[in-house]
Design an enzyme around this catalytic site. Sequence first.
Site, mmCIF file in Angstrom:
data_model
loop_
_atom_site.group_PDB
_atom_site.id
_atom_site.type_symbol
_atom_site.label_atom_id
_atom_site.label_comp_id
_atom_site.label_asym_id
_atom_site.label_seq_id
_atom_site.Cartn_x
_atom_site.Cartn_y
_atom_site.Cartn_z
ATOM 1 N N SER A 27 0.803 -1.227 0.000
ATOM 2 C CA SER A 27 0.000 0.000 0.000
ATOM 3 C C SER A 27 0.839 1.282 0.000
ATOM 4 O O SER A 27 0.517 2.216 -0.747
ATOM 5 C CB SER A 27 -0.971 0.003 1.178
ATOM 6 N N LYS A 76 -9.438 -5.505 10.968
ATOM 7 C CA LYS A 76 -10.583 -4.990 10.205
ATOM 8 C C LYS A 76 -11.911 -5.035 10.965
ATOM 9 O O LYS A 76 -12.761 -4.174 10.759
ATOM 10 C CB LYS A 76 -10.733 -5.745 8.876
ATOM 11 N N ASP A 112 -13.099 -2.959 -0.082
ATOM 12 C CA ASP A 112 -12.626 -4.211 -0.692
ATOM 13 C C ASP A 112 -13.630 -4.783 -1.694
ATOM 14 O O ASP A 112 -13.267 -5.143 -2.817
ATOM 15 C CB ASP A 112 -12.362 -5.269 0.390
ATOM 16 N N GLY A 137 -15.508 -19.523 -0.105
ATOM 17 C CA GLY A 137 -15.046 -18.881 1.117
ATOM 18 C C GLY A 137 -16.161 -18.061 1.734
ATOM 19 O O GLY A 137 -17.097 -17.640 1.040
ATOM 20 N N ALA A 138 -16.059 -17.860 3.047
ATOM 21 C CA ALA A 138 -17.083 -17.075 3.753
ATOM 22 C C ALA A 138 -16.435 -16.205 4.819
ATOM 23 O O ALA A 138 -17.071 -15.845 5.809
ATOM 24 C CB ALA A 138 -18.126 -18.006 4.371
ATOM 25 N N GLY A 139 -15.168 -15.866 4.634
ATOM 26 C CA GLY A 139 -14.448 -15.012 5.578
ATOM 27 C C GLY A 139 -14.695 -13.550 5.293
ATOM 28 O O GLY A 139 -15.639 -13.182 4.588
ATOM 29 N N ALA A 141 -13.107 -11.342 3.461
ATOM 30 C CA ALA A 141 -13.021 -10.927 2.058
ATOM 31 C C ALA A 141 -14.294 -11.310 1.310
ATOM 32 O O ALA A 141 -14.861 -10.519 0.548
ATOM 33 C CB ALA A 141 -11.801 -11.558 1.403
HETATM 34 P P1 ATR Z 1 -10.248 -13.346 4.990
HETATM 35 O O1 ATR Z 1 -10.540 -12.110 5.780
HETATM 36 O O2 ATR Z 1 -8.991 -13.275 4.193
HETATM 37 O O3 ATR Z 1 -11.409 -13.779 4.164
HETATM 38 P P2 ATR Z 1 -10.829 -15.291 7.040
HETATM 39 O O4 ATR Z 1 -11.942 -14.441 7.543
HETATM 40 O O5 ATR Z 1 -9.921 -15.927 8.030
HETATM 41 O O6 ATR Z 1 -9.895 -14.488 6.059
HETATM 42 O O7 ATR Z 1 -11.454 -16.418 6.091
HETATM 43 C C1 ATR Z 1 -10.666 -17.398 5.499
HETATM 44 C C2 ATR Z 1 -11.498 -18.198 4.502
HETATM 45 O O8 ATR Z 1 -10.652 -19.150 3.864
HETATM 46 C C3 ATR Z 1 -12.624 -18.987 5.130
HETATM 47 O O9 ATR Z 1 -13.674 -19.103 4.210
HETATM 48 C C4 ATR Z 1 -11.952 -20.344 5.363
HETATM 49 O O10 ATR Z 1 -12.814 -21.420 5.481
HETATM 50 P P3 ATR Z 1 -13.397 -21.815 6.956
HETATM 51 O O11 ATR Z 1 -14.473 -20.816 7.260
HETATM 52 O O12 ATR Z 1 -13.910 -23.190 6.774
HETATM 53 O O13 ATR Z 1 -12.235 -21.726 7.899
HETATM 54 C C5 ATR Z 1 -11.171 -20.462 4.087
HETATM 55 N N1 ATR Z 1 -10.059 -21.410 4.154
HETATM 56 C C6 ATR Z 1 -8.855 -21.226 4.744
HETATM 57 N N2 ATR Z 1 -8.084 -22.322 4.584
HETATM 58 C C7 ATR Z 1 -8.816 -23.221 3.869
HETATM 59 C C8 ATR Z 1 -8.590 -24.542 3.369
HETATM 60 N N3 ATR Z 1 -7.428 -25.170 3.575
HETATM 61 N N4 ATR Z 1 -9.576 -25.127 2.661
HETATM 62 C C9 ATR Z 1 -10.738 -24.510 2.440
HETATM 63 N N5 ATR Z 1 -11.035 -23.267 2.884
HETATM 64 C C10 ATR Z 1 -10.087 -22.630 3.594
#
Ligand code: ATR
Length: 287
Positions: A27, A76, A112, A137-139, A141
């Site tokens: 950044s 965040k 984002d 994914g559901a984190g 991002a």
């Molecule tokens: P970010 O803010 O970068 O999205 P986060 O909130 O920690 O980070 O979310 C990480 C995401 O990556 C989640 O969707 C996580 O799945 P889980 O909710 O099941 O933990 C996913 N993730 C991380 N490692 C993974 C893996 N080896 N296989 C599948 N999903 C993974």
Amino acid sequence: SNNIVRNLDTSSKVYAVIGDPIAHSKSPLMHNAALQEMEVNGVYTAFHVKPEQLEHAVAGIRALGLGGVNVTIPHKEQVMAYLDEIDESTRVIGAVNTIVHCEGKLYGYNTDGLGYVRSLQEEMQADIPSSRIVIIGAGGAARGIAYALLAEGCKELTIANRTVERAHALAEDLSGFGKVRSVMLNDTPAIPPQDVDIVIQTTSVGMHPHIDEMPVAKEWLQSHMLVSDIIYNPLETALLQAAKAQGCRIHNGLGMFVHQGAIAFELWTGMKAPTELMRQKVLETLN
Ligand code: ATR
């Protein structure tokens, strides 16, 4: 040329990114190029802020009169508690990546998701309202991106996550904004590929040191799909390489990074950000 000393003075604005770790952030490089190009009397730096210092760091934004701050991992979510106002969409997303300091008040935004959508539209000419999209994914991002896609009128959204409860929770939070459902990541192969226009990978799978890993099987990817990965280091994850081999159009996360920064720049300065220059600056540091 990264190190050109500008004529900073007592009216210079200071901007920064705060995070832990922060040493590898791109950044400062990207924003200083933009500030310089637009002849803003300002400088952008990075502060390493540990979680236990976050509240003090935000007080420091006020005390020192910083112009604005980007917030990155792991702050965040927690930073929201220390701000004065958080806009509606950011509250739904539950994460702030940009703070605007204006007339003594701190405003929280999330750029984002909007940055991601802008990138997809500008670079891939994606038509969101006609697209059926699967987000992996559901984190944090994924939350920002999912919200922004629904706000843009996405036709149909499926959230696929390893921990299915988290996918359900996100779908529930977003249910008022459009057509959204959730599935377990392992059940993604059961979604008929012909019902999917865009696949968006938001997890850390494929990032260093797991660069050979893919969250979905290559066989599920079909040539009509646009496959996108928010990772930009490497620029082509194993998923994108596999998608390319299947004949798909591919899109990496560089544009999301550039556009989240560009929107923050616009919020801080009121000027349109020089996105191509910013992209070039980041690209120069990759490979
Ligand atoms: P970010 O803010 O970068 O999205 P986060 O909130 O920690 O980070 O979310 C990480 C995401 O990556 C989640 O969707 C996580 O799945 P889980 O909710 O099941 O933990 C996913 N993730 C991380 N490692 C993974 C893996 N080896 N296989 C599948 N999903 C993974």
